[in-house]
Scaffold this motif. Structure first.
Motif, PDB file in Angstrom:
ATOM      1  N   PRO A   4      51.610  17.074  58.528  1.00 38.32           N
ATOM      2  CA  PRO A   4      51.103  17.151  59.908  1.00 38.32           C
ATOM      3  C   PRO A   4      52.125  16.693  60.950  1.00 38.32           C
ATOM      4  O   PRO A   4      52.203  17.260  62.032  1.00 38.32           O
ATOM      5  CB  PRO A   4      49.875  16.244  59.904  1.00 38.32           C
ATOM      6  CG  PRO A   4      49.430  16.223  58.473  1.00 38.32           C
ATOM      7  CD  PRO A   4      50.699  16.320  57.664  1.00 38.32           C
ATOM      8  N   HIS A   5      52.936  15.692  60.605  1.00 35.80           N
ATOM      9  CA  HIS A   5      53.961  15.213  61.532  1.00 35.80           C
ATOM     10  C   HIS A   5      55.061  16.257  61.715  1.00 35.80           C
ATOM     11  O   HIS A   5      55.558  16.443  62.832  1.00 35.80           O
ATOM     12  CB  HIS A   5      54.553  13.889  61.050  1.00 35.80           C
ATOM     13  CG  HIS A   5      53.584  12.755  61.078  1.00 35.80           C
ATOM     14  ND1 HIS A   5      53.151  12.179  62.249  1.00 35.80           N
ATOM     15  CD2 HIS A   5      52.954  12.103  60.078  1.00 35.80           C
ATOM     16  CE1 HIS A   5      52.294  11.219  61.972  1.00 35.80           C
ATOM     17  NE2 HIS A   5      52.147  11.150  60.652  1.00 35.80           N
ATOM     18  N   ILE A   6      55.412  16.926  60.643  1.00 35.75           N
ATOM     19  CA  ILE A   6      56.426  17.981  60.723  1.00 35.75           C
ATOM     20  C   ILE A   6      55.919  19.136  61.578  1.00 35.75           C
ATOM     21  O   ILE A   6      56.640  19.651  62.433  1.00 35.75           O
ATOM     22  CB  ILE A   6      56.824  18.466  59.305  1.00 35.75           C
ATOM     23  CG1 ILE A   6      57.534  17.346  58.552  1.00 35.75           C
ATOM     24  CG2 ILE A   6      57.700  19.712  59.387  1.00 35.75           C
ATOM     25  CD1 ILE A   6      57.739  17.611  57.082  1.00 35.75           C
ATOM     26  N   VAL A   7      54.677  19.514  61.390  1.00 32.67           N
ATOM     27  CA  VAL A   7      54.088  20.608  62.168  1.00 32.67           C
ATOM     28  C   VAL A   7      54.026  20.229  63.646  1.00 32.67           C
ATOM     29  O   VAL A   7      54.348  21.044  64.518  1.00 32.67           O
ATOM     30  CB  VAL A   7      52.692  20.981  61.624  1.00 32.67           C
ATOM     31  CG1 VAL A   7      51.988  21.967  62.528  1.00 32.67           C
ATOM     32  CG2 VAL A   7      52.813  21.538  60.213  1.00 32.67           C
TER      33      VAL A   7
END
Length: 116
Positions: A4-7
């Motif tokens: 989720p952080h990468i997205v």
């Protein structure tokens, strides 16, 4: 780094690039924007400030510096752009640009809230 952080990082970068590239394109070819500003009775003296704002706020968004503030200001900027420059609903292209500006404002508002 969790997915989720990468997205969110990718999404933030893509939004940021839109504004950075818009500012740079105004430097490279100012005439169409200046003509549109004149047509809508927006003072040309604001042109350099718009460029600086798009590049600075986009850059802040890109690097994650004061993301909430940058996203919130860009959301307001998109709303203002829609209202001032794309309110001629008789033209399909203007309706589309109006809708895109509203969608960007919504996405940026969401990012500002998520960055809290």
């Amino acid at each position: 780094m969790p997915l989720p952080h990468i997205v969110m990082l990718i999404g933030r970068a893509l939004l940021a690039l839109l504004f950075i590239l818009a500012g740079l394109s105004k430097i490279a070819g100012p005439r169409p924007v200046l003509d549109h500003m004149k047509q809508e009775h927006v003072p040309a003296i604001l042109f350099p400030a718009v460029i600086a704002f798009e590049i600075a706020a986009g850059g802040a968004l890109l690097i994650g510096w004061h993301t909430q503030i940058a996203a919130g200001l860009l959301a307001l900027f998109c709303l203002a752009t829609a209202i001032v420059f794309h309110r001629n609903f008789a033209e399909r292209a203007e309706r589309t640009q109006f809708a895109k500006d509203l969608a960007l404002a919504g996405g940026l508002a969401f990012l500002a809230a998520a960055a809290m």
